[in-house]
Every structure is written in structure tokens, then in C-alpha cells.
Design a protein around this motif. Sequence first.
Motif, short mmCIF file in Angstrom:
data_model
loop_
_atom_site.label_atom_id
_atom_site.label_comp_id
_atom_site.label_asym_id
_atom_site.label_seq_id
_atom_site.Cartn_x
_atom_site.Cartn_y
_atom_site.Cartn_z
N MET A 1 0.86 -1.19 0.00
CA MET A 1 0.00 0.00 0.00
C MET A 1 0.90 1.24 0.00
SD MET A 1 -2.67 1.38 2.89
CE MET A 1 -3.95 0.20 2.60
N SER A 2 0.56 2.20 -0.87
CA SER A 2 1.37 3.43 -0.94
C SER A 2 1.07 4.33 0.25
CB SER A 2 1.06 4.18 -2.24
OG SER A 2 -0.23 4.75 -2.16
N LEU A 3 2.01 5.22 0.53
CA LEU A 3 1.81 6.20 1.61
C LEU A 3 0.57 7.05 1.33
CD1 LEU A 3 2.86 7.46 4.24
CD2 LEU A 3 4.21 9.03 2.85
N TYR A 4 0.34 7.36 0.05
CA TYR A 4 -0.82 8.17 -0.33
C TYR A 4 -2.12 7.47 0.08
CZ TYR A 4 -3.90 11.21 -3.01
OH TYR A 4 -4.90 12.09 -3.38
N ASN A 5 -2.25 6.18 -0.30
CA ASN A 5 -3.46 5.43 0.02
C ASN A 5 -3.61 5.21 1.52
OD1 ASN A 5 -4.41 5.26 -2.60
ND2 ASN A 5 -3.28 3.39 -3.03
N PHE A 6 -2.48 4.99 2.20
CA PHE A 6 -2.51 4.85 3.65
C PHE A 6 -3.03 6.15 4.28
CE2 PHE A 6 -0.44 5.64 7.76
CZ PHE A 6 -0.95 4.58 8.48
N GLY A 7 -2.49 7.29 3.82
CA GLY A 7 -2.90 8.60 4.34
C GLY A 7 -4.36 8.88 4.06
N LYS A 8 -4.80 8.52 2.87
CA LYS A 8 -6.20 8.72 2.49
C LYS A 8 -7.12 7.94 3.44
CE LYS A 8 -8.91 8.45 -1.76
NZ LYS A 8 -8.84 8.43 -3.21
N GLY A 9 -6.77 6.68 3.68
CA GLY A 9 -7.56 5.84 4.59
C GLY A 9 -7.56 6.40 6.00
N LEU A 10 -6.41 6.88 6.44
CA LEU A 10 -6.28 7.44 7.79
C LEU A 10 -7.14 8.70 7.95
CD1 LEU A 10 -4.74 7.10 10.49
CD2 LEU A 10 -2.99 8.63 9.55
N ILE A 11 -7.08 9.58 6.95
CA ILE A 11 -7.87 10.82 6.99
C ILE A 11 -9.36 10.50 7.03
CG2 ILE A 11 -8.55 12.83 5.59
CD1 ILE A 11 -5.49 12.87 4.76
N LEU A 12 -9.80 9.58 6.18
CA LEU A 12 -11.22 9.22 6.17
C LEU A 12 -11.64 8.59 7.50
CD1 LEU A 12 -11.61 7.85 2.54
CD2 LEU A 12 -12.49 10.00 3.44
N THR A 13 -10.77 7.74 8.08
CA THR A 13 -11.07 7.10 9.36
C THR A 13 -11.18 8.13 10.48
OG1 THR A 13 -9.93 5.11 8.64
CG2 THR A 13 -10.29 5.34 11.00
N LEU A 14 -10.26 9.10 10.49
CA LEU A 14 -10.23 10.09 11.56
C LEU A 14 -11.30 11.16 11.41
CD1 LEU A 14 -6.37 10.70 11.88
CD2 LEU A 14 -7.82 9.41 13.44
N PHE A 15 -11.45 11.69 10.19
CA PHE A 15 -12.28 12.88 10.01
C PHE A 15 -13.72 12.62 9.58
CE2 PHE A 15 -7.96 14.81 9.33
CZ PHE A 15 -7.97 15.52 10.51
N LYS A 16 -13.96 11.50 8.91
CA LYS A 16 -15.32 11.25 8.42
C LYS A 16 -16.35 11.23 9.57
CE LYS A 16 -17.64 8.84 4.74
NZ LYS A 16 -17.61 7.81 3.75
N PRO A 17 -16.06 10.52 10.68
CA PRO A 17 -17.05 10.54 11.76
C PRO A 17 -17.17 11.90 12.45
CG PRO A 17 -15.30 8.91 12.19
CD PRO A 17 -14.95 9.63 10.94
N VAL A 18 -16.06 12.61 12.58
CA VAL A 18 -16.07 13.90 13.29
C VAL A 18 -16.83 14.96 12.50
CG1 VAL A 18 -14.63 15.76 14.22
CG2 VAL A 18 -13.89 13.40 14.46
N TYR A 19 -16.57 15.04 11.18
CA TYR A 19 -17.20 16.08 10.35
C TYR A 19 -18.35 15.53 9.51
CZ TYR A 19 -13.15 18.68 11.86
OH TYR A 19 -12.20 19.30 12.63
N ARG A 20 -18.70 14.26 9.74
CA ARG A 20 -19.83 13.63 9.04
C ARG A 20 -19.77 13.92 7.54
NH1 ARG A 20 -24.67 15.94 11.35
NH2 ARG A 20 -25.79 14.24 10.38
N MET A 21 -18.57 13.77 6.97
CA MET A 21 -18.31 14.13 5.58
C MET A 21 -19.23 13.40 4.62
SD MET A 21 -14.22 14.01 6.12
CE MET A 21 -13.95 13.18 4.59
N LYS A 22 -19.74 14.16 3.67
CA LYS A 22 -20.59 13.58 2.62
C LYS A 22 -20.07 14.08 1.28
CE LYS A 22 -25.41 12.53 1.71
NZ LYS A 22 -25.14 11.19 1.30
N VAL A 23 -19.82 13.13 0.38
CA VAL A 23 -19.28 13.45 -0.94
C VAL A 23 -20.39 13.32 -1.98
CG1 VAL A 23 -17.50 12.91 -2.65
CG2 VAL A 23 -17.04 12.54 -0.21
N HIS A 24 -20.50 14.32 -2.84
CA HIS A 24 -21.53 14.33 -3.89
C HIS A 24 -20.84 14.48 -5.25
CE1 HIS A 24 -24.40 15.46 -0.64
NE2 HIS A 24 -23.37 16.15 -0.20
N GLY A 25 -21.36 13.81 -6.26
CA GLY A 25 -20.87 13.99 -7.62
C GLY A 25 -19.59 13.25 -7.95
N LYS A 26 -19.24 12.25 -7.14
CA LYS A 26 -18.02 11.47 -7.41
C LYS A 26 -18.06 10.84 -8.80
CE LYS A 26 -15.17 9.26 -3.93
NZ LYS A 26 -15.15 8.36 -2.79
#
Length: 193
Positions: A1-26
Motif C-alpha cells: 500500500m502506498s503512503l498516499y493510500n494509507f494517508g487517504k484511509g487514515l484521513i477518512l477514518t479520523l475525520f469522516k465521523p467527526v465532520y460527518r463528511m458527505k461526498v456528492h458527484g463522485k
Amino acid sequence: MSLYNFGKGLILTLFKPVYRMKVHGKENFPKTGAVLLCSNHIDNLDPPIVGACTPRKVHFMAKEELFKIPVLGKILDNVGAFPVKRGLSDREALRKGLKVLKDGEVLGLFPEGTRSKDGKLGKGLAGAGFFALRSDAVVMPCAVIGPYKPFRRVHIYFGKPLNVNEYREKKVSADEMTLVIMNQIGELLEKHR
């Protein structure tokens, strides 16, 4: 796994529940080819959040000062970000940005050049128009709608890709092209606020 993908997973794990992130138009995001991703800028968290929510790897231009912070600078370098000197015509950053697009990858910019103090969309800098006109990239407008407050929802909207060919044919200036891009971001903000 690349550092980029690891970082992406970490950010989503940490911030998605806190900021209830919702992505539209992917689904609007091109799966291949050069993309110039242009977003409004409301918080220091925008680059990691937008990057983590984008379906492809994003190479962000980041202010040079961030690369001088020992650990952060190394991380930015390892995830494909590159420095830009603000307030100057930084030829090296322009060359690197064009190379990212020439290689068919995603270049991420916050055309305002700095965070908005009041949450309103500011004036875009000519760099966004320069990259759009000097490459074969489509422009992907993106709108981040906050605020970043715990347990309040943050929305990331990807608009429809903007084909720049007609603007290239009309030989519009970089400033005029930037204005078109900022209008696209503004329309997303207006529609979804």
C-alpha cells in the motif's frame, strides 16, 4: 500500500465521523486523463479532506512554507504535493504542474491562493487559468461547504467536468479562464448552500 493510500484511509477514518463528511458527484470525476481539480478554500483541512474524497490521486500545489516544517514537509513530498512560492511567478512550480497534467494525472489547486476569512468565494489567481489553457486537462470544479465543526456535516461537491477546448480556441487570457473556473465553483456553492 502506498503512503498516499494509507494517508487517504487514515484521513477518512479520523475525520469522516467527526465532520460527518458527505461526498456528492463522485461519478462526475473522470476515471482517466488529465484533470485540473479546482476548489474553494475555507480551512486548513481542505487539502487532506478534498484529496481523501477524490477518487484518484491528487498532486496538490502547496505553499512553500509547509515544506520547511520537518515532518510535514517530508509527508507532503511523499504524497506527491509540490511547493509553490506565493506572490511570485514560480516557474518551477508551473513546470511541475504542467508535467502532472501532461502525464494524465490530477493536479489540485485552490485558485484563491489562500483561505477565505468569511467563507465567501474570493477572487481566483491566474494560475488556474494558465494550467487549464496550457494543458489538455478538463477542469473539475469542487465546492467544500462547512464549517469544520465537530459533528456538523461537511459536504464536498464535485461538479461536471468543464471542457476547456472552446476557451482555448477563443484564445481567452489566463485571468478570463480563471474567472470561468471560479464561476463554476461559485455556482456549486450557490446551488448547495
